[in-house]
Design a protein around this motif. Structure first.
Motif, PDB file in Angstrom:
ATOM      1  N   GLY A  96       0.828  -1.213   0.000  1.00 24.13           N
ATOM      2  CA  GLY A  96       0.000   0.000   0.000  1.00 24.13           C
ATOM      3  C   GLY A  96       0.853   1.250   0.000  1.00 24.13           C
ATOM      4  N   ASN A  97       2.126   1.101   0.357  1.00 23.49           N
ATOM      5  CA  ASN A  97       2.987   2.286   0.417  1.00 23.49           C
ATOM      6  C   ASN A  97       3.586   2.638  -0.936  1.00 23.49           C
ATOM      7  OD1 ASN A  97       4.016   4.366   2.086  1.00 23.49           O
ATOM      8  ND2 ASN A  97       6.045   3.432   1.919  1.00 23.49           N
ATOM      9  N   GLY A  98       3.638   1.667  -1.843  1.00 22.71           N
ATOM     10  CA  GLY A  98       4.106   2.008  -3.182  1.00 22.71           C
ATOM     11  C   GLY A  98       5.204   1.111  -3.704  1.00 22.71           C
ATOM     12  N   ILE A  99       5.586   1.388  -4.942  1.00 24.97           N
ATOM     13  CA  ILE A  99       6.608   0.591  -5.629  1.00 24.97           C
ATOM     14  C   ILE A  99       7.987   1.013  -5.106  1.00 24.97           C
ATOM     15  CG2 ILE A  99       7.575  -0.034  -7.878  1.00 24.97           C
ATOM     16  CD1 ILE A  99       4.897   0.790  -9.139  1.00 24.97           C
ATOM     17  N   CYS A 100       8.814   0.005  -4.829  1.00 24.90           N
ATOM     18  CA  CYS A 100      10.095   0.264  -4.147  1.00 24.90           C
ATOM     19  C   CYS A 100      10.874   1.439  -4.746  1.00 24.90           C
ATOM     20  CB  CYS A 100      10.950  -1.001  -4.126  1.00 24.90           C
ATOM     21  SG  CYS A 100      11.251  -1.797  -5.719  1.00 24.90           S
ATOM     22  N   HIS A 101      11.020   1.469  -6.055  1.00 24.57           N
ATOM     23  CA  HIS A 101      11.901   2.492  -6.646  1.00 24.57           C
ATOM     24  C   HIS A 101      11.322   3.890  -6.507  1.00 24.57           C
ATOM     25  CE1 HIS A 101      13.889  -1.040  -7.924  1.00 24.57           C
ATOM     26  NE2 HIS A 101      12.908  -1.405  -8.728  1.00 24.57           N
ATOM     27  N   GLN A 102      10.014   3.998  -6.675  1.00 22.95           N
ATOM     28  CA  GLN A 102       9.354   5.301  -6.537  1.00 22.95           C
ATOM     29  C   GLN A 102       9.476   5.789  -5.093  1.00 22.95           C
ATOM     30  OE1 GLN A 102       7.859   7.254  -8.877  1.00 22.95           O
ATOM     31  NE2 GLN A 102       7.122   8.757  -7.392  1.00 22.95           N
ATOM     32  N   THR A 124      16.912   3.530 -10.646  1.00 24.03           N
ATOM     33  CA  THR A 124      15.990   4.673 -10.618  1.00 24.03           C
ATOM     34  C   THR A 124      16.564   5.821  -9.781  1.00 24.03           C
ATOM     35  OG1 THR A 124      14.211   3.044 -10.665  1.00 24.03           O
ATOM     36  CG2 THR A 124      13.571   5.319 -10.192  1.00 24.03           C
ATOM     37  N   CYS A 125      17.154   5.491  -8.633  1.00 29.28           N
ATOM     38  CA  CYS A 125      17.664   6.531  -7.726  1.00 29.28           C
ATOM     39  C   CYS A 125      18.886   7.252  -8.300  1.00 29.28           C
ATOM     40  CB  CYS A 125      17.955   5.949  -6.341  1.00 29.28           C
ATOM     41  SG  CYS A 125      16.469   5.809  -5.338  1.00 29.28           S
ATOM     42  N   GLY A 126      19.400   6.782  -9.439  1.00 28.01           N
ATOM     43  CA  GLY A 126      20.403   7.558 -10.172  1.00 28.01           C
ATOM     44  C   GLY A 126      19.843   8.913 -10.575  1.00 28.01           C
ATOM     45  N   GLY A 127      18.528   9.039 -10.573  1.00 29.27           N
ATOM     46  CA  GLY A 127      17.867  10.305 -10.896  1.00 29.27           C
ATOM     47  C   GLY A 127      18.161  11.409  -9.890  1.00 29.27           C
ATOM     48  N   ILE A 128      18.589  11.020  -8.665  1.00 27.74           N
ATOM     49  CA  ILE A 128      19.010  12.045  -7.696  1.00 27.74           C
ATOM     50  C   ILE A 128      20.507  11.933  -7.399  1.00 27.74           C
ATOM     51  CG2 ILE A 128      16.835  12.608  -6.522  1.00 27.74           C
ATOM     52  CD1 ILE A 128      17.639  10.531  -4.379  1.00 27.74           C
ATOM     53  N   SER A 298       3.714   1.926 -12.991  1.00 28.02           N
ATOM     54  CA  SER A 298       4.987   1.206 -12.836  1.00 28.02           C
ATOM     55  C   SER A 298       6.085   2.113 -12.304  1.00 28.02           C
ATOM     56  CB  SER A 298       5.469   0.560 -14.142  1.00 28.02           C
ATOM     57  OG  SER A 298       6.250   1.467 -14.905  1.00 28.02           O
ATOM     58  N   CYS A 299       7.234   1.499 -12.008  1.00 31.56           N
ATOM     59  CA  CYS A 299       8.351   2.275 -11.456  1.00 31.56           C
ATOM     60  C   CYS A 299       8.947   3.210 -12.488  1.00 31.56           C
ATOM     61  CB  CYS A 299       9.407   1.340 -10.873  1.00 31.56           C
ATOM     62  SG  CYS A 299      10.097   0.180 -12.069  1.00 31.56           S
ATOM     63  N   THR A 300       8.570   3.067 -13.750  1.00 33.28           N
ATOM     64  CA  THR A 300       9.102   3.964 -14.792  1.00 33.28           C
ATOM     65  C   THR A 300       8.258   5.225 -14.913  1.00 33.28           C
ATOM     66  OG1 THR A 300       9.569   1.934 -16.001  1.00 33.28           O
ATOM     67  CG2 THR A 300       9.927   3.975 -17.183  1.00 33.28           C
ATOM     68  N   ASN A 301       6.968   5.084 -14.848  1.00 33.79           N
ATOM     69  CA  ASN A 301       6.068   6.218 -15.142  1.00 33.79           C
ATOM     70  C   ASN A 301       4.899   6.280 -14.172  1.00 33.79           C
ATOM     71  OD1 ASN A 301       6.860   5.822 -18.533  1.00 33.79           O
ATOM     72  ND2 ASN A 301       6.998   7.777 -17.508  1.00 33.79           N
ATOM     73  N   GLY A 302       5.195   6.220 -12.882  1.00 37.65           N
ATOM     74  CA  GLY A 302       4.116   6.283 -11.890  1.00 37.65           C
ATOM     75  C   GLY A 302       4.203   7.533 -11.040  1.00 37.65           C
ATOM     76  N   SER A 303       4.902   8.566 -11.523  1.00 35.55           N
ATOM     77  CA  SER A 303       5.108   9.764 -10.693  1.00 35.55           C
ATOM     78  C   SER A 303       3.893  10.690 -10.745  1.00 35.55           C
ATOM     79  CB  SER A 303       6.341  10.527 -11.178  1.00 35.55           C
ATOM     80  OG  SER A 303       6.064  11.127 -12.435  1.00 35.55           O
ATOM     81  N   LEU A 304       3.862  11.640  -9.828  1.00 31.62           N
ATOM     82  CA  LEU A 304       2.780  12.623  -9.808  1.00 31.62           C
ATOM     83  C   LEU A 304       2.762  13.406 -11.123  1.00 31.62           C
ATOM     84  CD1 LEU A 304       0.575  14.033  -8.073  1.00 31.62           C
ATOM     85  CD2 LEU A 304       2.336  15.679  -7.398  1.00 31.62           C
ATOM     86  N   GLN A 305       3.935  13.812 -11.570  1.00 28.70           N
ATOM     87  CA  GLN A 305       4.024  14.593 -12.810  1.00 28.70           C
ATOM     88  C   GLN A 305       3.410  13.809 -13.981  1.00 28.70           C
ATOM     89  OE1 GLN A 305       7.977  15.995 -13.604  1.00 28.70           O
ATOM     90  NE2 GLN A 305       7.431  16.877 -15.588  1.00 28.70           N
ATOM     91  N   ASP A 306       3.747  12.520 -14.079  1.00 25.76           N
ATOM     92  CA  ASP A 306       3.199  11.679 -15.153  1.00 25.76           C
ATOM     93  C   ASP A 306       1.676  11.614 -15.064  1.00 25.76           C
ATOM     94  OD1 ASP A 306       5.585  10.954 -16.374  1.00 25.76           O
ATOM     95  OD2 ASP A 306       5.888   9.206 -15.079  1.00 25.76           O
ATOM     96  N   ILE A 327      -4.864   2.233 -14.310  1.00 23.70           N
ATOM     97  CA  ILE A 327      -3.849   3.185 -13.837  1.00 23.70           C
ATOM     98  C   ILE A 327      -3.439   2.801 -12.414  1.00 23.70           C
ATOM     99  CG2 ILE A 327      -3.349   5.606 -13.280  1.00 23.70           C
ATOM    100  CD1 ILE A 327      -5.362   6.442 -15.413  1.00 23.70           C
ATOM    101  N   ALA A 328      -2.126   2.642 -12.214  1.00 26.16           N
ATOM    102  CA  ALA A 328      -1.603   2.366 -10.874  1.00 26.16           C
ATOM    103  C   ALA A 328      -0.610   3.463 -10.505  1.00 26.16           C
ATOM    104  CB  ALA A 328      -0.910   0.999 -10.840  1.00 26.16           C
ATOM    105  N   PRO A 329      -0.931   4.300  -9.526  1.00 28.95           N
ATOM    106  CA  PRO A 329       0.036   5.324  -9.113  1.00 28.95           C
ATOM    107  C   PRO A 329       1.284   4.647  -8.543  1.00 28.95           C
ATOM    108  CG  PRO A 329      -2.156   5.717  -8.180  1.00 28.95           C
ATOM    109  CD  PRO A 329      -2.169   4.339  -8.744  1.00 28.95           C
ATOM    110  N   GLY A 330       2.419   5.343  -8.616  1.00 23.34           N
ATOM    111  CA  GLY A 330       3.683   4.727  -8.190  1.00 23.34           C
ATOM    112  C   GLY A 330       3.831   4.592  -6.691  1.00 23.34           C
ATOM    113  N   SER A 331       3.143   5.446  -5.955  1.00 20.44           N
ATOM    114  CA  SER A 331       3.313   5.386  -4.497  1.00 20.44           C
ATOM    115  C   SER A 331       2.078   5.957  -3.813  1.00 20.44           C
ATOM    116  CB  SER A 331       4.530   6.208  -4.061  1.00 20.44           C
ATOM    117  OG  SER A 331       4.275   7.582  -4.293  1.00 20.44           O
ATOM    118  N   LYS A 332       2.020   5.737  -2.519  1.00 17.44           N
ATOM    119  CA  LYS A 332       0.935   6.299  -1.707  1.00 17.44           C
ATOM    120  C   LYS A 332       0.976   7.821  -1.760  1.00 17.44           C
ATOM    121  CE  LYS A 332       0.237   6.398   3.343  1.00 17.44           C
ATOM    122  NZ  LYS A 332       1.305   7.318   3.723  1.00 17.44           N
ATOM    123  N   GLN A 333       2.186   8.366  -1.776  1.00 19.89           N
ATOM    124  CA  GLN A 333       2.300   9.827  -1.863  1.00 19.89           C
ATOM    125  C   GLN A 333       1.649  10.347  -3.146  1.00 19.89           C
ATOM    126  OE1 GLN A 333       6.123  12.105  -2.926  1.00 19.89           O
ATOM    127  NE2 GLN A 333       6.018  12.332  -0.713  1.00 19.89           N
TER     128      GLN A 333
END
Ligand code: MIC
Ligand code: SF4
Length: 646
Positions: A96-102, A124-128, A298-306, A327-333
């Motif tokens: 319920g908290n979300g996909i690990c990478h997100q 994925t965390c290479g993004g930061i 998915s962990c590729t395109n589940g962000s708020l922006q997407d 549609i599956a959001p990437g995380s609970k956030q």
């Protein structure tokens, strides 16, 4: 000497070896992550190491893959992971908290640190600005126990971004372009490092889409600089203190540079059945091909922006009569923020089937398409059969293309279509909605001994291998083609994933996508010396799943002989005592026939002495490369990493 960003982070973490391209190094690991489909095995392995508390700065266990509970298995496994995490100092991200990478990007990742995860999309965390690497569960267990992580010092490919994406062209199209240029094996032995003026035109979630799908290049990892946008992102996550600025030194040189002008890109798709089989949406749209299903998330395109872009496209409209949209959001956030701003009701109103924030259809946990159905997915993999429908045609696209096509029922270019309209600007929230209430903290050191580890009956001991024998005589039980994925070797999906903790049971599905008779034939050979698998180039690409090595161990596979290996799978074979060999002359592949008996008459000596390996086959003698590092050699001789430790 001027260093690239990846080199700086790596060099700061080297504990063994020299920073020389192609040589073996060991790096200190600051953070680890696991998910539930690989986690049970990783924690069982960790438990055998007798370390009471993890030695990393932060280790997190996520539940996000095996969330369909159509029997007790997954639920029991989740309970086991939760209890073992609590006992050993690991944060537990509940279902319920979300996909690990997100979630890791949002809540735990830190620029400049190292992360390994038992999931291939850990980059994925290479993004930061982290060096974040996918690994087998056993390597993650070793890192949790305080051991270093062993890799080959990679080449660094610089990807120079210039310009700015046009409206409705997406970060997904950037990585699809890179895949078109470099292919699914173009990243093997390399780190992809992004630089150039175009970097600051991409938000953190957009960067994370690109580093996430860098996994499909076979790359060790991908990394972006940590800059003012990273700062803003971490601040909005309430984690400003985690920010440090990081970029390549002035004058740093790359082993190869690929330049991409973002302003010239157009919407793209990866066509069946490979992430590098790229065509433009413009071209696909011109065929008028009907779309049966669209899956977004998915962990590729589940962000708020997407998902805000998707909501904007769908708002006030209805999903096409013949399209099934989920549609599956990437995380609970992300889920919560969509609800708070009303975008969730735009999605619901349009007719989207809203799924929980997990991997879901990406790993075949539901939403299998209709027979021979055309499915547009914002995911990262479209390997044959992965969706659960063997003859489905899965295309990997951006959220923008997915949403537009869901409305029209045919491939639709968001760049030129009327359904998209003007693109609203995305302004990152000043504050994300932060609530870590679904992350259970570990017990304190004092209380840890009172925590009972709860094992369900689905959990069976993992198979152990035996030390390498002097010689091997075994049947070539399966000869495969190029680009065999771990989804071929050990398929996933709703039916098979619940068996991840039960290697004897899951082994019944080993290679069935390629040859349904393989498991029974291999078992019959087990007492007669076992068997050997032969493959083409890029063997074992895709997932980090250790089961693609554990099932072969259980079935008695002694060696895998191929033209070339994907990185994580090769290491999983070594870690579990299966000999990975490559042809000195690739053309020798053609000399071998399934069903013949192969001999490695002097294998133990040759492995020990570092000499090439001699193979006797019906066509004569073939020379195989022995490119095992000293540590790999020890593992192969001992019959795997755990035996070596013992
Ligand atoms: C995948 O995307 O293939 C998975 C499922 O996330 C795998 C992990 C697994 O097989 O459990 C991965 O990418 O490593
Ligand atoms: Fe989950 Fe799919 Fe990402 Fe793998 S690729 S972690 S299955 S969402």
């Amino acid at each position: 000497m001027s260093l690239t960003l990846a080199q700086k982070i790596l060099n700061n973490h080297i504990v063994e070896g020299e920073p020389v391209k192609g040589s073996s190094i060991a790096i200190k690991i600051d953070q680890t992550l696991t998910q539930d489909a690989t986690g049970t095995m990783a924690y069982l392995q960790f438990e055998t190491m007798g370390v009471s508390r993890v030695k990393t700065e932060r280790s997190v266990a996520y539940i996000d893959h095996n969330t369909l509970q159509s029997g007790f298995e997954n639920a029991d496994d989740h309970r086991y992971i939760g209890s073992v995490a609590k006992k050993h100092g690991i944060y537990f991200s509940r279902p319920g908290n979300g996909i690990c990478h997100q979630v890791h990007l949002e809540r735990f990742g830190k620029p400049g640190k190292t992360l390994i995860g038992s999931d291939s999309h850990t980059p994925t965390c290479g993004g930061i600005g982290m060096v974040a690497i996918g690994a087998g569960g056993l390597d993650v267990a070793v890192a949790m126990a305080g051991g270093a992580y062993h890799i080959t010092y990679p080449e660094i490919v610089g990807i120079k971004l210039t310009g700015k994406l046009r409206d409705w062209v997406s970060a997904k199209d950037v990585i699809l372009k890179v895949l078109q240029e470099l292919s699914v094996k173009g990243g093997v032995g390399r780190i992809m490092e992004y630089f150039g003026d175009g970097v600051k035109m991409l938000s953190v979630p957009e960067r994370a889409t690109i580093t996430n799908m860098g996994a499909e290049l076979g790359a060790t990892t991908s990394v972006f600089p940590s800059d003012e946008l990273t700062h803003q992102f971490l601040k909005a996550q309430g984690r400003e203190e985690d920010y440090i600025e990081l970029s390549a030194d002035e004058g740093a040189t790359y082993d190869k540079v690929l330049e991409i002008d973002l302003s010239k890109l157009e919407p793209l798709a990866a066509c069946p059945h490979s992430p590098d089989n790229i065509k433009s949406i413009r071209e696909l749209a011109s065929t008028g091909t009907a779309v049966n299903q669209v899956c977004i998330g998915s962990c590729t395109n589940g962000s708020l922006q997407d998902l805000l872009k998707v909501a904007h496209i769908l708002k006030g409209k209805t999903v096409h009569e013949y399209v099934d949209l989920s549609i599956a959001p990437g995380s609970k956030q992300v889920f919560n923020m969509l609800a708070e701003c009303g975008a969730l009701s735009d999605l619901i109103d349009a007719g989207a089937r809203i799924l929980e924030c997990t991997c879901g259809p990406c790993i075949g946990m539901g939403q299998s398409p209709i027979s021979a159905g055309v499915s547009l997915r914002t995911f990262n993999r479209n390997f044959l059969g992965r969706s659960g429908t063997k003859d489905a045609q899965v295309y990997l696209v951006s959220p923008e293309t997915a949403a537009a096509s869901a409305l029209t029922g045919i491939f639709t270019d968001p760049l030129t279509s009327d359904v998209t309209g003007a693109m609203p600007p995305y302004i990152m929230p000043e504050k994300f909605s932060v609530n870590d209430n679904m992350v259970t903290l570990p017990a304190s050191e004092d209380d840890a001994s009172k925590v009972e580890v709860l094992r369900g009956s689905n959990i069976k001991p993992f198979p152990s291998n035996s030390p390498l024998s002097d010689d091997i005589t075994a049947e070539l039980a399966l000869k495969t083609e190029d680009n065999i994925t771990t989804d071929h070797i050990m398929p996933a999906g709703a039916k098979i994933l619940p068996l991840r903790s039960n290697v004897p049971a899951i082994s019944e599905y080993c290679f069935v996508v390629v040859d349904e008779t393989f498991p029974s034939r291999a078992k019959a050979l087990k007492d007669k010396g076992g068997c050997i698998i032969v493959g083409g180039a890029n063997y074992g690409q895709g997932s980090s799943r250790e089961h693609a090595a554990l099932a072969p161990v259980y079935l008695g596979v002694k060696a895998v002989i191929v033209k070339s290996f994907a990185r994580i799978h090769r290491q999983n074979l070594v870690n579990n005592g299966i000999l990975p060999l490559t042809f000195v002359n690739e053309s020798d592949y053609d000399k071998l026939t399934q069903g013949e008996v192969l001999k490695l008459p002097n294998v133990k000596n040759e492995v020990q002495s570092g000499k090439n390996i001699t193979l006797e086959c019906a066509a004569g003698i073939i020379e195989l490369k022995n490119d095992l590092s000293e540590r790999d050699k020890d593992m192969i001789l001992a019959g795997g990493l755990l035996n070596m430790f013992k």
